[in-house]
Design an enzyme around this catalytic site. Sequence first.
Site, PDB file in Angstrom:
ATOM      1  N   LYS A  56       7.735  -0.944   7.570  1.00 25.26           N
ATOM      2  CA  LYS A  56       8.229  -1.980   6.658  1.00 25.26           C
ATOM      3  C   LYS A  56       7.615  -1.814   5.278  1.00 25.26           C
ATOM      4  O   LYS A  56       8.235  -2.165   4.270  1.00 25.26           O
ATOM      5  CB  LYS A  56       7.974  -3.385   7.220  1.00 25.26           C
ATOM      6  CG  LYS A  56       6.551  -3.886   7.215  1.00 25.26           C
ATOM      7  CD  LYS A  56       6.472  -5.276   7.823  1.00 25.26           C
ATOM      8  CE  LYS A  56       5.058  -5.867   7.758  1.00 25.26           C
ATOM      9  NZ  LYS A  56       4.685  -6.260   6.398  1.00 25.26           N
ATOM     10  N   SER A 109      -3.242  -5.312  -2.949  1.00 20.79           N
ATOM     11  CA  SER A 109      -2.634  -4.133  -3.581  1.00 20.79           C
ATOM     12  C   SER A 109      -1.153  -4.338  -3.819  1.00 20.79           C
ATOM     13  O   SER A 109      -0.533  -3.595  -4.593  1.00 20.79           O
ATOM     14  CB  SER A 109      -2.847  -2.905  -2.692  1.00 20.79           C
ATOM     15  OG  SER A 109      -2.169  -3.063  -1.451  1.00 20.79           O
ATOM     16  N   ASP A 149      -4.967  -3.862   7.470  1.00 18.76           N
ATOM     17  CA  ASP A 149      -4.044  -4.270   8.524  1.00 18.76           C
ATOM     18  C   ASP A 149      -4.450  -3.751   9.893  1.00 18.76           C
ATOM     19  O   ASP A 149      -3.898  -4.181  10.914  1.00 18.76           O
ATOM     20  CB  ASP A 149      -2.623  -3.809   8.201  1.00 18.76           C
ATOM     21  CG  ASP A 149      -1.957  -4.696   7.150  1.00 18.76           C
ATOM     22  OD1 ASP A 149      -2.465  -5.804   6.900  1.00 18.76           O
ATOM     23  OD2 ASP A 149      -0.940  -4.272   6.577  1.00 18.76           O
TER      24      ASP A 149
END
Length: 418
Positions: free
Chosen positions: A22, A146, A289
């Site tokens: 994604k 970011s 993540d």
Amino acid sequence: MDYQIFPPEEIVDARINLPLSKSISNRALMINALTGNNGSIKEVAKCDDTDVMQAALNSDSDSINIGAAGTAMRFLTAYFAMQEGRTVTIDGSERMRQRPIGLLVNALRECGADISYTQQEGYPPLAITGKKLTGGNITIDGSMSSQYISALLMAAPLMEKGLTLTLAGEIVSRPYILMTLGLMKQWGVESDFYGNTITIAPQQYKAIDFTVEADWSAASYWFETAAFSFGDIKLLGLDQNSLQGDSRVKQYFSNFGIEAQWDSEGALELNASPDITPRLTADLSDCPDLAQTIIVTCCVLNLPFHITGLSTLKIKETDRLAALCAELRKLSFVIGQPDDSTLEWEGARAPVDSEVPLAIDTYDDHRMAMAFAPVALFLPGIVIRNVEVVNKSYPEFWNDMRLTGFTLQEIKPAEVEE
């Protein structure tokens, strides 16, 4: 909906068709839109975040609601700021209204954007009147998300003066910045990243045909499953020369005894061994993540850890630092949080008394659900609440668990521990 999860006796020859990235999909969609949609993208990730991005880019409405999609909020703010003559209001979920966006808005205003807050200063909803952006020289805090930086970079080539962007302080999630610049290069845009300064001259994107690779973040949950099960797992669709920073999952999980090797068909084969490191010290500022997956894995394997670089986790779908501490405490692990960017565990445990299935709350966060699901291999019958949250990035996750041999039973909330 909640699932109670029971593990298979053995995981044999599991082949996982991973979802498309994604992160790459959303960048590709925005860049392609900036070409006037003159190129083509073969296929993008099938998930809530990308669906929202596509719908917004294809909409002619003056009111856009992106729900809980943080990437879409950041990218679309920059996109609509440069759509001359168009006025748009961007809103989101209640959690999105709590996620700061002032840093990006201020930077875009310095570039000439016309953006105002319709409610709380520094937070969505935003009212945007599109115009030609001037660009120039600006400075932004590199220690925040970011995605702010990526949003500015993708808009930069079409600014009158281009953009010279100086990143102040520590730069977090650097691989995502490099991913953005790498994708822009594929669309014909040149940039210079030297020290803490990124320079992009005025130029045009070139239309191309583009293929999105599979998602390394999604792969991390199968690395975790392999570490817990010693199962035979192959992951399909990954790129060996990926732009994704989360491809570092291979390196991190080597600490947990996972050897990841490419087979002759291009699949990544995961092999587990009991040879694990006695303690993990890591800085995840480049790939935050992966934090939930790595920290849950450490705890279940009784591996003490000191993990830094987690400052951005407080402004994700939930405060992931607080959520991890709370849910791991249900499993008896007492996690230390010495500051806003560090979690650590040196073996402290607390008694857990539960006569009903233990339930993990997911806090509207897809990564909480997927990071805790493999714990069923150690705690059969664990319950994951609100399982629909995985639709944000990996809608087929539960089906893939079933294909791997896990049993998922829908359970009523009253039947589990609060």
